[in-house]
Design a protein around this motif. Sequence first.
Motif, mmCIF file in Angstrom:
data_model
loop_
_atom_site.group_PDB
_atom_site.id
_atom_site.type_symbol
_atom_site.label_atom_id
_atom_site.label_comp_id
_atom_site.label_asym_id
_atom_site.label_seq_id
_atom_site.Cartn_x
_atom_site.Cartn_y
_atom_site.Cartn_z
ATOM 1 N N PRO A 1 0.832 -1.214 0.000
ATOM 2 C CA PRO A 1 0.000 0.000 0.000
ATOM 3 C C PRO A 1 0.862 1.258 0.000
ATOM 4 C CG PRO A 1 -0.865 -1.596 1.556
ATOM 5 C CD PRO A 1 0.462 -2.125 1.098
ATOM 6 N N TYR A 2 0.379 2.285 -0.670
ATOM 7 C CA TYR A 2 1.158 3.513 -0.811
ATOM 8 C C TYR A 2 0.327 4.729 -0.389
ATOM 9 C CZ TYR A 2 -1.266 2.784 -5.285
ATOM 10 O OH TYR A 2 -2.198 2.488 -6.254
ATOM 11 N N PHE A 3 1.021 5.806 -0.114
ATOM 12 C CA PHE A 3 0.504 7.110 0.309
ATOM 13 C C PHE A 3 -0.013 7.073 1.745
ATOM 14 C CE2 PHE A 3 -2.296 10.788 0.618
ATOM 15 C CZ PHE A 3 -1.434 11.772 0.210
ATOM 16 N N GLN A 4 -1.118 6.395 2.018
ATOM 17 C CA GLN A 4 -1.558 6.218 3.401
ATOM 18 C C GLN A 4 -0.599 5.251 4.098
ATOM 19 O OE1 GLN A 4 -3.708 8.015 4.771
ATOM 20 N NE2 GLN A 4 -5.388 8.560 3.387
ATOM 21 N N ARG A 5 -0.704 5.147 5.414
ATOM 22 C CA ARG A 5 0.249 4.342 6.170
ATOM 23 C C ARG A 5 -0.461 3.290 7.032
ATOM 24 N NH1 ARG A 5 5.226 6.567 5.742
ATOM 25 N NH2 ARG A 5 5.331 8.719 4.983
ATOM 26 N N PRO A 6 -0.983 2.244 6.395
ATOM 27 C CA PRO A 6 -1.627 1.194 7.190
ATOM 28 C C PRO A 6 -0.632 0.476 8.089
ATOM 29 C CG PRO A 6 -1.392 0.517 4.897
ATOM 30 C CD PRO A 6 -1.020 1.956 4.958
ATOM 31 N N SER A 7 -1.135 -0.094 9.149
ATOM 32 C CA SER A 7 -0.297 -0.842 10.087
ATOM 33 C C SER A 7 0.109 -2.178 9.485
ATOM 34 C CB SER A 7 -1.057 -1.085 11.385
ATOM 35 O OG SER A 7 -2.142 -1.982 11.152
ATOM 36 N N ARG A 8 1.068 -2.840 10.116
ATOM 37 C CA ARG A 8 1.492 -4.154 9.630
ATOM 38 C C ARG A 8 0.313 -5.129 9.620
ATOM 39 N NH1 ARG A 8 6.542 -6.071 9.062
ATOM 40 N NH2 ARG A 8 6.759 -3.912 8.413
ATOM 41 N N ARG A 9 -0.512 -5.087 10.645
ATOM 42 C CA ARG A 9 -1.682 -5.961 10.705
ATOM 43 C C ARG A 9 -2.617 -5.683 9.528
ATOM 44 N NH1 ARG A 9 -6.017 -6.241 15.772
ATOM 45 N NH2 ARG A 9 -7.515 -7.664 14.775
ATOM 46 N N GLU A 10 -2.800 -4.397 9.200
ATOM 47 C CA GLU A 10 -3.687 -4.037 8.093
ATOM 48 C C GLU A 10 -3.095 -4.446 6.742
ATOM 49 O OE1 GLU A 10 -5.845 -0.111 10.090
ATOM 50 O OE2 GLU A 10 -3.831 0.062 9.198
ATOM 51 N N ILE A 11 -1.782 -4.337 6.603
ATOM 52 C CA ILE A 11 -1.135 -4.750 5.357
ATOM 53 C C ILE A 11 -1.299 -6.248 5.131
ATOM 54 C CG2 ILE A 11 1.072 -4.929 4.151
ATOM 55 C CD1 ILE A 11 1.937 -2.423 5.770
ATOM 56 N N LEU A 12 -1.041 -7.023 6.161
ATOM 57 C CA LEU A 12 -1.190 -8.470 6.028
ATOM 58 C C LEU A 12 -2.648 -8.825 5.738
ATOM 59 C CD1 LEU A 12 1.126 -9.693 8.950
ATOM 60 C CD2 LEU A 12 1.654 -9.563 6.510
ATOM 61 N N GLY A 13 -3.563 -8.098 6.369
ATOM 62 C CA GLY A 13 -4.978 -8.334 6.102
ATOM 63 C C GLY A 13 -5.345 -8.006 4.661
ATOM 64 N N HIS A 14 -4.731 -6.980 4.122
ATOM 65 C CA HIS A 14 -4.930 -6.602 2.720
ATOM 66 C C HIS A 14 -4.578 -7.770 1.797
ATOM 67 C CE1 HIS A 14 -4.646 -4.088 -0.922
ATOM 68 N NE2 HIS A 14 -3.396 -4.506 -1.084
ATOM 69 N N TYR A 15 -3.412 -8.354 1.995
ATOM 70 C CA TYR A 15 -3.002 -9.472 1.143
ATOM 71 C C TYR A 15 -3.879 -10.699 1.359
ATOM 72 C CZ TYR A 15 1.142 -6.998 -0.478
ATOM 73 O OH TYR A 15 1.973 -6.104 -1.091
ATOM 74 N N ARG A 16 -4.275 -10.944 2.586
ATOM 75 C CA ARG A 16 -5.143 -12.096 2.857
ATOM 76 C C ARG A 16 -6.488 -11.945 2.161
ATOM 77 N NH1 ARG A 16 -2.948 -11.524 8.824
ATOM 78 N NH2 ARG A 16 -1.367 -13.194 8.867
ATOM 79 N N THR A 17 -7.030 -10.748 2.182
ATOM 80 C CA THR A 17 -8.326 -10.514 1.545
ATOM 81 C C THR A 17 -8.237 -10.690 0.036
ATOM 82 O OG1 THR A 17 -8.993 -8.974 3.291
ATOM 83 C CG2 THR A 17 -10.167 -8.819 1.192
ATOM 84 N N VAL A 18 -7.177 -10.171 -0.575
ATOM 85 C CA VAL A 18 -7.014 -10.311 -2.027
ATOM 86 C C VAL A 18 -6.857 -11.785 -2.395
ATOM 87 C CG1 VAL A 18 -5.592 -9.720 -4.017
ATOM 88 C CG2 VAL A 18 -6.026 -8.004 -2.246
#
Length: 290
Positions: free
Chosen positions: A104-121
């Motif tokens: 993810p770029y521009f905004q700054r999601p947390s590590r938990r949110e980043i991992l959740g992003h990949y899991r959802t995709v």
Amino acid sequence: MNGVWPAALTMFGADERLDEDATAAHLDRLIADGAHGLVVGGTSGEFVALTDLERQRLLEVAIETAAGRVPILAGTGAYGTARTVALTRHAEAAGAAAALVVLPYFQRPSRREILGHYRTVAAATALPLWVYNIPANAAVEALSTADLTRLHQEGVAAGVKSTLPTVHQIHELLDATGESFRVFYGGFTAPLEALAGGAHGWISGLLNVVTADAVALRESVLAGDLPKARAQWARLLPFRRLVTDPVVPGAGDLAIYRGLLRIWGRPAGYCRPPLRDLDAAELAILEKSL
């Protein structure tokens, strides 16, 4: 999936519209020069300057052009999870071999949110998912070896494009994940070290202009002929320096690649603003440096 994979340029016309014919011609040339696969819609493909419809059409053009000769790694990452899911589903339907999803770029999601992003995709598609680990162009730190190993063990991530300033992560990932996880080097500063260390392949925008020589470099590494590989990398260093220390001050890497293609009489297209191409005087300087 192994080998030399150019992060292909997207060709725009002078009117800034997507030039499908020039893009297809460029991709065809990369395949003819020995590319083992193509990355489409990545950083060098200016994905951030494309609409979602353009990204989808670009991928379709690439798959049609490749016609099964090489696999296509589709750049489907966007900041938003929903957009990334939609683009990845399209890539699966279009026939891509895998999806490359940028941090993810521009905004700054947390590590938990980043991992959740990949899991959802990953849960939304059957297409193999690769993490585009490029913290320099993102708003977050790189995913660690432990993070990537966890995502692989969960069945979320099938590979990584490791675009980090160091290569030791490649050795760590290979040790932690084994052959079922594809580890590609994603920069242009140390491909010899990465390939000698076991990287499954090399992805870079630089490969738009040195594909055949890069294939030869990898073949020498695979053959265990490191002296030859070092000599081949020395041959490529001047091209890398054109990007890291450009003879045209302020020229971007994509403008340099396009300039080289233009000098060689190959389809080069144009950058999409705000990126700019070399003007005639700058192109003459680049040509003289060759």
